[in-house]
Design an enzyme around this catalytic site. Sequence first.
Site, PDB file in Angstrom:
ATOM      1  N   TYR A 145       1.856  -2.637   9.688  1.00 22.05           N
ATOM      2  CA  TYR A 145       0.548  -1.977   9.567  1.00 22.05           C
ATOM      3  C   TYR A 145       0.171  -1.958   8.092  1.00 22.05           C
ATOM      4  O   TYR A 145       0.991  -1.640   7.236  1.00 22.05           O
ATOM      5  CB  TYR A 145       0.632  -0.548  10.107  1.00 22.05           C
ATOM      6  CG  TYR A 145      -0.618   0.283   9.903  1.00 22.05           C
ATOM      7  CD1 TYR A 145      -1.774   0.013  10.629  1.00 22.05           C
ATOM      8  CD2 TYR A 145      -0.635   1.338   8.991  1.00 22.05           C
ATOM      9  CE1 TYR A 145      -2.924   0.783  10.453  1.00 22.05           C
ATOM     10  CE2 TYR A 145      -1.783   2.116   8.814  1.00 22.05           C
ATOM     11  CZ  TYR A 145      -2.925   1.833   9.544  1.00 22.05           C
ATOM     12  OH  TYR A 145      -4.055   2.600   9.375  1.00 22.05           O
ATOM     13  N   ASP A 240       3.330  -5.058   0.757  1.00 23.74           N
ATOM     14  CA  ASP A 240       2.676  -3.782   1.007  1.00 23.74           C
ATOM     15  C   ASP A 240       3.751  -2.701   0.922  1.00 23.74           C
ATOM     16  O   ASP A 240       4.499  -2.465   1.865  1.00 23.74           O
ATOM     17  CB  ASP A 240       1.997  -3.795   2.387  1.00 23.74           C
ATOM     18  CG  ASP A 240       1.278  -2.483   2.676  1.00 23.74           C
ATOM     19  OD1 ASP A 240       1.389  -1.545   1.850  1.00 23.74           O
ATOM     20  OD2 ASP A 240       0.609  -2.399   3.720  1.00 23.74           O
ATOM     21  N   LYS A 268       0.673   6.670  -0.645  1.00 27.29           N
ATOM     22  CA  LYS A 268       1.628   7.720  -0.275  1.00 27.29           C
ATOM     23  C   LYS A 268       2.299   8.395  -1.489  1.00 27.29           C
ATOM     24  O   LYS A 268       1.664   9.201  -2.137  1.00 27.29           O
ATOM     25  CB  LYS A 268       2.605   7.172   0.753  1.00 27.29           C
ATOM     26  CG  LYS A 268       1.802   6.736   2.015  1.00 27.29           C
ATOM     27  CD  LYS A 268       2.596   6.491   3.250  1.00 27.29           C
ATOM     28  CE  LYS A 268       1.694   6.365   4.459  1.00 27.29           C
ATOM     29  NZ  LYS A 268       1.460   5.017   4.958  1.00 27.29           N
TER      30      LYS A 268
END
Length: 434
Positions: A145, A240, A268
């Site tokens: 994702y 990523d 994050k």
Amino acid sequence: MQNISNSQNFFNKAKDLIPGGVNSPVRAFDSVGGTPRFIQKASGPYLYDVDGNEYVDTICSWGPAIVGHANNDVILAVKDALSNGLSFGAPTEGEMVLSEMIKEHLTSVELVRLTSSGTEATMSAIRLARGFTNRDKIVKFEGCYHGHVDSLLVKAGSGLLTLGNPTSGGIPEPFAAETIVLPYNDCEALTKCFETLPNDIAGVIIEPIAGNMNLVKPDIEFLKVLRHSCNKVGALLIFDEVMTGFRVGPGGAQQLFGISPDLTTFGKVIGGGMPMGALAGKREIMEYLAPIGPVYQAGTLSGNPIAVAAGIATLKIVSQPNFFHSLENITMELIDGLRKIASEYNIHNFSADHVGGMFGIYFRNKVPKTFDDVLDSDIKLFKTFFHEMLTRGVYLAPSPYEAGFLSIKHKGKPIQKILEATQESFEAINGQSS
Ligand SMILES: *Cc1c(COP(=O)(O)O)cnc(C)c1O
């Protein structure tokens, strides 16, 4: 029984105001059923809901709260920044400090562009890869994702090299058609793809440790082949690390595996709980971004001073010499404990794994290597376990496809509480089935 009447009332009301009652889908508990807990506050390793129940949190806001919720240093830094104003729409010193902290830990990083979310970072990374290479196709991997970017919300077609299909409404087929989806950890499929389309691939985006199909570790050989294939055809390799950056170690997955990507995305942890993302990489590529280069990328609140202050304070703590060693030990204690308890209670469809401060628990007898492996797990058992744990004050990710995250504040009592709840939950599960 746990009283959750306020959460129930709030959830009913929220559904009349917000689609599904939530502002990000997994929060709605759709995969596990039941009522999502509305959270009032958090402290260290604990969450407190609006009915006053306490939970050991194993999500940590999906990663950012790595130094514990409401960490004193982070809160003080934010308070300090607040008094100077919330946003200026002009450059600040803090943006430099944060960028330097990122650059310091990653040899692949020369320039950093801050964004307000991980999605913005990945969206900009693929635009940059396309602008830099003058090619259109992006390769991604099943189960990875990368935020809710149109051309990345795509799953594999039926054959290995068929075009991708959108996994979401609202995405035109031609967008999805520019994305090629390959199975994770499959060198053969990767090699075949690069041999077939040597001149079309702008970039490959990958979670170098997958954390959005539960936790799936890469085979190092697979990452090596990937790096080599990109070099060979002039495609950019995009790691990523929105989840793994400053989560599995100070240098992310790329440092653990010794593989250097062309571009890296962050999010994050680098925002310490505030909205934040970043896109980083080699100068030669990054200077294709506006205002120097032709690839447009911007943001009214990008590099927001409050978010930057939270990020700097968080990275200062995680950069301390023994931080990741301690976090790893805490996580290992949990994983070892869970495995031992599962075996004591004869729960055969159970396995667990971890990297740094992230972990996976799987209701299957072997640690998964691919998305298909992850799908092949006992979802019913997971759901039962999830609710047994929740009523005993342990907040697990409300989906069998999410990884778990711990903080440095989980040491000792919180881990013991999770293990005790696990013991009781397995006992209850065995009681139900006999
Ligand atoms: C969370 C995540 C994103 C998206 O970040 P947001 O801040 O939610 O937009 C992208 N990639 C990975 C690997 C993630 O875990």
